[in-house]
Design a protein around this motif. Structure first.
Motif, PDB file in Angstrom:
ATOM      1  N   MET A  39     -36.611 -11.439 -13.510  1.00  0.00           N
ATOM      2  CA  MET A  39     -35.225 -11.467 -13.920  1.00  0.00           C
ATOM      3  C   MET A  39     -34.603 -12.738 -13.360  1.00  0.00           C
ATOM      4  O   MET A  39     -34.887 -13.133 -12.243  1.00  0.00           O
ATOM      5  CB  MET A  39     -34.495 -10.234 -13.365  1.00  0.00           C
ATOM      6  N   LYS A  40     -33.758 -13.341 -14.126  1.00  0.00           N
ATOM      7  CA  LYS A  40     -33.078 -14.536 -13.659  1.00  0.00           C
ATOM      8  C   LYS A  40     -32.044 -14.152 -12.610  1.00  0.00           C
ATOM      9  O   LYS A  40     -31.430 -13.100 -12.664  1.00  0.00           O
ATOM     10  CB  LYS A  40     -32.393 -15.241 -14.817  1.00  0.00           C
ATOM     11  N   ARG A  41     -31.879 -15.021 -11.627  1.00  0.00           N
ATOM     12  CA  ARG A  41     -30.955 -14.777 -10.531  1.00  0.00           C
ATOM     13  C   ARG A  41     -29.528 -14.577 -11.036  1.00  0.00           C
ATOM     14  O   ARG A  41     -28.805 -13.700 -10.563  1.00  0.00           O
ATOM     15  CB  ARG A  41     -31.017 -15.955  -9.574  1.00  0.00           C
ATOM     16  N   THR A  42     -29.134 -15.375 -12.022  1.00  0.00           N
ATOM     17  CA  THR A  42     -27.769 -15.268 -12.546  1.00  0.00           C
ATOM     18  C   THR A  42     -27.527 -13.918 -13.214  1.00  0.00           C
ATOM     19  O   THR A  42     -26.429 -13.371 -13.109  1.00  0.00           O
ATOM     20  CB  THR A  42     -27.475 -16.404 -13.540  1.00  0.00           C
ATOM     21  N   GLU A  43     -28.552 -13.377 -13.869  1.00  0.00           N
ATOM     22  CA  GLU A  43     -28.433 -12.050 -14.488  1.00  0.00           C
ATOM     23  C   GLU A  43     -28.197 -10.981 -13.423  1.00  0.00           C
ATOM     24  O   GLU A  43     -27.343 -10.116 -13.586  1.00  0.00           O
ATOM     25  CB  GLU A  43     -29.731 -11.684 -15.225  1.00  0.00           C
ATOM     26  N   LEU A  44     -28.971 -11.039 -12.358  1.00  0.00           N
ATOM     27  CA  LEU A  44     -28.854 -10.067 -11.276  1.00  0.00           C
ATOM     28  C   LEU A  44     -27.475 -10.143 -10.619  1.00  0.00           C
ATOM     29  O   LEU A  44     -26.831  -9.128 -10.391  1.00  0.00           O
ATOM     30  CB  LEU A  44     -29.948 -10.291 -10.229  1.00  0.00           C
ATOM     31  N   ILE A  45     -27.003 -11.348 -10.369  1.00  0.00           N
ATOM     32  CA  ILE A  45     -25.690 -11.527  -9.747  1.00  0.00           C
ATOM     33  C   ILE A  45     -24.594 -11.004 -10.673  1.00  0.00           C
ATOM     34  O   ILE A  45     -23.653 -10.345 -10.217  1.00  0.00           O
ATOM     35  CB  ILE A  45     -25.464 -13.005  -9.377  1.00  0.00           C
ATOM     36  N   LYS A  46     -24.738 -11.260 -11.952  1.00  0.00           N
ATOM     37  CA  LYS A  46     -23.747 -10.776 -12.913  1.00  0.00           C
ATOM     38  C   LYS A  46     -23.668  -9.248 -12.886  1.00  0.00           C
ATOM     39  O   LYS A  46     -22.578  -8.673 -12.866  1.00  0.00           O
ATOM     40  CB  LYS A  46     -24.108 -11.266 -14.322  1.00  0.00           C
ATOM     41  N   LYS A  47     -24.820  -8.585 -12.830  1.00  0.00           N
ATOM     42  CA  LYS A  47     -24.850  -7.117 -12.785  1.00  0.00           C
ATOM     43  C   LYS A  47     -24.245  -6.598 -11.488  1.00  0.00           C
ATOM     44  O   LYS A  47     -23.528  -5.598 -11.482  1.00  0.00           O
ATOM     45  CB  LYS A  47     -26.278  -6.599 -12.966  1.00  0.00           C
ATOM     46  N   LEU A  48     -24.524  -7.274 -10.370  1.00  0.00           N
ATOM     47  CA  LEU A  48     -23.947  -6.865  -9.094  1.00  0.00           C
ATOM     48  C   LEU A  48     -22.425  -7.018  -9.114  1.00  0.00           C
ATOM     49  O   LEU A  48     -21.703  -6.143  -8.652  1.00  0.00           O
ATOM     50  CB  LEU A  48     -24.532  -7.690  -7.943  1.00  0.00           C
ATOM     51  N   GLU A  49     -21.950  -8.131  -9.655  1.00  0.00           N
ATOM     52  CA  GLU A  49     -20.505  -8.367  -9.705  1.00  0.00           C
ATOM     53  C   GLU A  49     -19.813  -7.364 -10.610  1.00  0.00           C
ATOM     54  O   GLU A  49     -18.699  -6.931 -10.322  1.00  0.00           O
ATOM     55  CB  GLU A  49     -20.211  -9.797 -10.133  1.00  0.00           C
ATOM     56  N   GLU A  50     -20.468  -6.975 -11.696  1.00  0.00           N
ATOM     57  CA  GLU A  50     -19.907  -5.945 -12.574  1.00  0.00           C
ATOM     58  C   GLU A  50     -19.841  -4.602 -11.857  1.00  0.00           C
ATOM     59  O   GLU A  50     -19.005  -3.768 -12.180  1.00  0.00           O
ATOM     60  CB  GLU A  50     -20.735  -5.814 -13.851  1.00  0.00           C
ATOM     61  N   GLY A  51     -20.722  -4.402 -10.871  1.00  0.00           N
ATOM     62  CA  GLY A  51     -20.749  -3.175 -10.091  1.00  0.00           C
ATOM     63  C   GLY A  51     -19.819  -3.203  -8.886  1.00  0.00           C
ATOM     64  O   GLY A  51     -19.841  -2.289  -8.074  1.00  0.00           O
ATOM     65  N   GLY A  52     -19.016  -4.251  -8.737  1.00  0.00           N
ATOM     66  CA  GLY A  52     -18.034  -4.301  -7.666  1.00  0.00           C
ATOM     67  C   GLY A  52     -18.415  -5.167  -6.475  1.00  0.00           C
ATOM     68  O   GLY A  52     -17.660  -5.254  -5.506  1.00  0.00           O
ATOM     69  N   PHE A  53     -19.564  -5.807  -6.507  1.00  0.00           N
ATOM     70  CA  PHE A  53     -19.966  -6.682  -5.408  1.00  0.00           C
ATOM     71  C   PHE A  53     -19.294  -8.036  -5.560  1.00  0.00           C
ATOM     72  O   PHE A  53     -18.961  -8.456  -6.662  1.00  0.00           O
ATOM     73  CB  PHE A  53     -21.494  -6.884  -5.405  1.00  0.00           C
ATOM     74  N   TYR A  54     -19.079  -8.706  -4.430  1.00  0.00           N
ATOM     75  CA  TYR A  54     -18.552 -10.067  -4.466  1.00  0.00           C
ATOM     76  C   TYR A  54     -19.291 -10.912  -3.436  1.00  0.00           C
ATOM     77  O   TYR A  54     -19.835 -10.395  -2.461  1.00  0.00           O
ATOM     78  CB  TYR A  54     -17.032 -10.101  -4.208  1.00  0.00           C
ATOM     79  N   PHE A  55     -19.308 -12.211  -3.669  1.00  0.00           N
ATOM     80  CA  PHE A  55     -20.009 -13.143  -2.795  1.00  0.00           C
ATOM     81  C   PHE A  55     -19.296 -13.212  -1.456  1.00  0.00           C
ATOM     82  O   PHE A  55     -18.084 -13.397  -1.391  1.00  0.00           O
ATOM     83  CB  PHE A  55     -20.054 -14.527  -3.448  1.00  0.00           C
ATOM     84  N   GLU A  56     -20.065 -13.051  -0.357  1.00  0.00           N
ATOM     85  CA  GLU A  56     -19.480 -13.158   0.971  1.00  0.00           C
ATOM     86  C   GLU A  56     -19.815 -14.496   1.615  1.00  0.00           C
ATOM     87  O   GLU A  56     -18.941 -15.215   2.061  1.00  0.00           O
ATOM     88  CB  GLU A  56     -19.961 -12.025   1.875  1.00  0.00           C
ATOM     89  N   ARG A  57     -21.122 -14.823   1.681  1.00  0.00           N
ATOM     90  CA  ARG A  57     -21.516 -16.057   2.362  1.00  0.00           C
ATOM     91  C   ARG A  57     -22.950 -16.433   1.997  1.00  0.00           C
ATOM     92  O   ARG A  57     -23.683 -15.640   1.437  1.00  0.00           O
ATOM     93  CB  ARG A  57     -21.401 -15.897   3.868  1.00  0.00           C
ATOM     94  N   HIS A  58     -23.311 -17.664   2.362  1.00  0.00           N
ATOM     95  CA  HIS A  58     -24.683 -18.138   2.226  1.00  0.00           C
ATOM     96  C   HIS A  58     -25.426 -17.822   3.507  1.00  0.00           C
ATOM     97  O   HIS A  58     -24.894 -18.020   4.597  1.00  0.00           O
ATOM     98  CB  HIS A  58     -24.736 -19.649   2.007  1.00  0.00           C
ATOM     99  N   GLY A  59     -26.653 -17.329   3.371  1.00  0.00           N
ATOM    100  CA  GLY A  59     -27.509 -17.149   4.534  1.00  0.00           C
ATOM    101  C   GLY A  59     -28.487 -18.309   4.573  1.00  0.00           C
ATOM    102  O   GLY A  59     -28.277 -19.327   3.915  1.00  0.00           O
ATOM    103  N   GLY A  60     -29.581 -18.156   5.305  1.00  0.00           N
ATOM    104  CA  GLY A  60     -30.574 -19.222   5.384  1.00  0.00           C
ATOM    105  C   GLY A  60     -31.219 -19.485   4.038  1.00  0.00           C
ATOM    106  O   GLY A  60     -31.121 -20.584   3.482  1.00  0.00           O
TER     107      GLY A  60
END
Length: 57
Positions: A1-22
Motif C-alpha cells: 500500500m502506498k504511504r499516502t493512501e495509509l495516511i489518508k485513511k488514518l486522517e479520515e479516521g480522526g488521526f492527525y500528524f504530531e511529529r517526525h521521529g527518526g
C-alpha cells in the motif's frame, strides 16, 4: 500500500500528524499513537495491521 493512501485513511479516521521521529512519523488520535514508516511503499500486512488495530478496516 502506498504511504499516502495509509495516511489518508488514518486522517479520515480522526488521526492527525504530531511529529517526525527518526525513521517514522507519529500520528495521534486522542490517547492512541501510531507510528508510520517513512517509505513510499508500506508492506500490505503492516498497513492492514495498523488499520485493523485502530478499527479502520
Amino acid at each position: 500500500m502506498k504511504r499516502t493512501e495509509l495516511i489518508k485513511k488514518l486522517e479520515e479516521g480522526g488521526f492527525y500528524f504530531e511529529r517526525h521521529g527518526g525513521n517514522h512519523d507519529i500520528y495521534v488520535n486522542g490517547n492512541r499513537k501510531e507510528t508510520i514508516p517513512r517509505h513510499r511503499e508500506i508492506d500490505e500486512r503492516l498497513a492492514k495491521a495498523i488499520l485493523r488495530r485502530n478499527g479502520l478496516l
